[in-house]
Design an enzyme around this catalytic site. Structure first.
Site, PDB file in Angstrom:
ATOM      1  N   ASP A  10       0.850  -1.187   0.000  1.00  0.00           N
ATOM      2  CA  ASP A  10       0.000   0.000   0.000  1.00  0.00           C
ATOM      3  C   ASP A  10       0.890   1.242   0.000  1.00  0.00           C
ATOM      4  O   ASP A  10       1.647   1.462   0.945  1.00  0.00           O
ATOM      5  CB  ASP A  10      -0.877  -0.061   1.257  1.00  0.00           C
ATOM      6  CG  ASP A  10      -1.807   1.114   1.426  1.00  0.00           C
ATOM      7  OD1 ASP A  10      -1.641   2.150   0.738  1.00  0.00           O
ATOM      8  OD2 ASP A  10      -2.701   1.020   2.285  1.00  0.00           O
ATOM      9  N   ILE A  11       0.787   2.050  -1.036  1.00  0.00           N
ATOM     10  CA  ILE A  11       1.651   3.235  -1.149  1.00  0.00           C
ATOM     11  C   ILE A  11       1.444   4.209   0.011  1.00  0.00           C
ATOM     12  O   ILE A  11       2.364   4.924   0.391  1.00  0.00           O
ATOM     13  CB  ILE A  11       1.486   3.930  -2.522  1.00  0.00           C
ATOM     14  CG1 ILE A  11       2.667   4.876  -2.790  1.00  0.00           C
ATOM     15  CG2 ILE A  11       0.124   4.628  -2.633  1.00  0.00           C
ATOM     16  CD1 ILE A  11       2.818   5.286  -4.217  1.00  0.00           C
ATOM     17  N   ASN A  24      -6.332  12.578 -10.546  1.00  0.00           N
ATOM     18  CA  ASN A  24      -7.132  12.982 -11.692  1.00  0.00           C
ATOM     19  C   ASN A  24      -6.912  14.482 -11.881  1.00  0.00           C
ATOM     20  O   ASN A  24      -6.358  15.148 -11.009  1.00  0.00           O
ATOM     21  CB  ASN A  24      -8.612  12.598 -11.542  1.00  0.00           C
ATOM     22  CG  ASN A  24      -9.292  13.293 -10.397  1.00  0.00           C
ATOM     23  OD1 ASN A  24      -9.232  14.515 -10.278  1.00  0.00           O
ATOM     24  ND2 ASN A  24      -9.949  12.526  -9.552  1.00  0.00           N
ATOM     25  N   GLY A  32      -9.209   4.777  -6.317  1.00  0.00           N
ATOM     26  CA  GLY A  32      -7.908   4.129  -6.412  1.00  0.00           C
ATOM     27  C   GLY A  32      -6.847   4.771  -5.537  1.00  0.00           C
ATOM     28  O   GLY A  32      -7.091   5.138  -4.386  1.00  0.00           O
ATOM     29  N   ASP A  34      -5.467   7.669  -5.808  1.00  0.00           N
ATOM     30  CA  ASP A  34      -5.811   9.066  -5.515  1.00  0.00           C
ATOM     31  C   ASP A  34      -6.681   9.167  -4.264  1.00  0.00           C
ATOM     32  O   ASP A  34      -6.393   9.927  -3.345  1.00  0.00           O
ATOM     33  CB  ASP A  34      -6.521   9.662  -6.731  1.00  0.00           C
ATOM     34  CG  ASP A  34      -6.667  11.170  -6.687  1.00  0.00           C
ATOM     35  OD1 ASP A  34      -5.957  11.830  -5.907  1.00  0.00           O
ATOM     36  OD2 ASP A  34      -7.485  11.688  -7.458  1.00  0.00           O
ATOM     37  N   GLY A 124      -4.866   1.328 -13.348  1.00  0.00           N
ATOM     38  CA  GLY A 124      -6.145   0.974 -12.739  1.00  0.00           C
ATOM     39  C   GLY A 124      -7.289   1.361 -13.652  1.00  0.00           C
ATOM     40  O   GLY A 124      -7.406   0.877 -14.784  1.00  0.00           O
ATOM     41  N   TYR A 126      -7.728   3.824 -15.440  1.00  0.00           N
ATOM     42  CA  TYR A 126      -7.348   4.455 -16.701  1.00  0.00           C
ATOM     43  C   TYR A 126      -6.955   3.445 -17.771  1.00  0.00           C
ATOM     44  O   TYR A 126      -6.692   3.802 -18.913  1.00  0.00           O
ATOM     45  CB  TYR A 126      -6.241   5.475 -16.487  1.00  0.00           C
ATOM     46  CG  TYR A 126      -6.718   6.774 -15.836  1.00  0.00           C
ATOM     47  CD1 TYR A 126      -7.982   6.893 -15.258  1.00  0.00           C
ATOM     48  CD2 TYR A 126      -5.898   7.875 -15.796  1.00  0.00           C
ATOM     49  CE1 TYR A 126      -8.410   8.072 -14.674  1.00  0.00           C
ATOM     50  CE2 TYR A 126      -6.320   9.072 -15.214  1.00  0.00           C
ATOM     51  CZ  TYR A 126      -7.575   9.156 -14.657  1.00  0.00           C
ATOM     52  OH  TYR A 126      -7.989  10.330 -14.085  1.00  0.00           O
TER      53      TYR A 126
END
Length: 169
Positions: A10-11, A24, A32, A34, A124, A126
């Site tokens: 997990d970032i 976005n 996601g 973001d 993801g 996109y």
């Protein structure tokens, strides 16, 4: 010389000078990566994003560009927001995805960041094909002249990790 490290996880749990957000164009959060960064980082990130929208980015952040904000409650100094291309809408133009990594590293250099954690941008919602995105990401980082000492690709699942590992050989 920049060291490239792969981590599965997990970032938002990473400790780095800068964490890159696959944002976005609105800069106001989303799904996601973001959404997770905004949720875990707290309201300070959204507050700075709103100020950016009110000043320099009234129409939103263009695809392939990057801008930094505070990292709020994340274990980082900054979040570098970059807008990845939507694969279908961009026609799969690799220069737009390459630009995300180059611009994020350029911003990291301006900030003095030495460790930068990246997600797999555009893979993801996109819809960028994972293997192609991994190739573009690794090539972009390797080609960039940067003072960043460590680029960490933080990959959410086995499939993404394996795609990036294949690119590193």
């Amino acid at each position: 010389m920049t060291t490239i490290v792969l981590v599965q996880g997990d970032i938002t749990r990473q400790s780095a000078d800068a964490i890159v957000n696959a944002a976005n164009s609105s800069l106001l959060g989303g799904g996601g990566v973001d959404g997770a960064i905004h949720r875990h980082g707290g309201p300070a990130i959204l507050d700075e994003c709103r100020r950016l929208r009110a000043s320099h980015y009234g129409k939103g952040l263009p695809t392939g560009r990057a801008v930094a904000t505070t990292a709020g409650e994340l274990d980082a100094r900054w979040v570098i927001h970059t807008v990845g291309p939507v694969h279908r809408a961009s026609g799969g133009d690799p220069s737009l995805l390459t630009s995300c990594y180059r611009e994020a590293l350029r911003v990291a250099d301006e900030l003095g960041a030495r460790t930068v954690a990246f997600p797999a941008i555009s893979t993801g919602a996109y819809g960028w094909p994972l293997e192609d995105a991994a190739r573009i990401a690794v090539e972009a980082v390797r080609a960039m002249d940067t003072a960043v000492e460590e680029v960490r690709f933080v990959l959410f699942d086995d499939r993404a990790y394996e795609a990036f590992a294949a690119q590193l050989g």
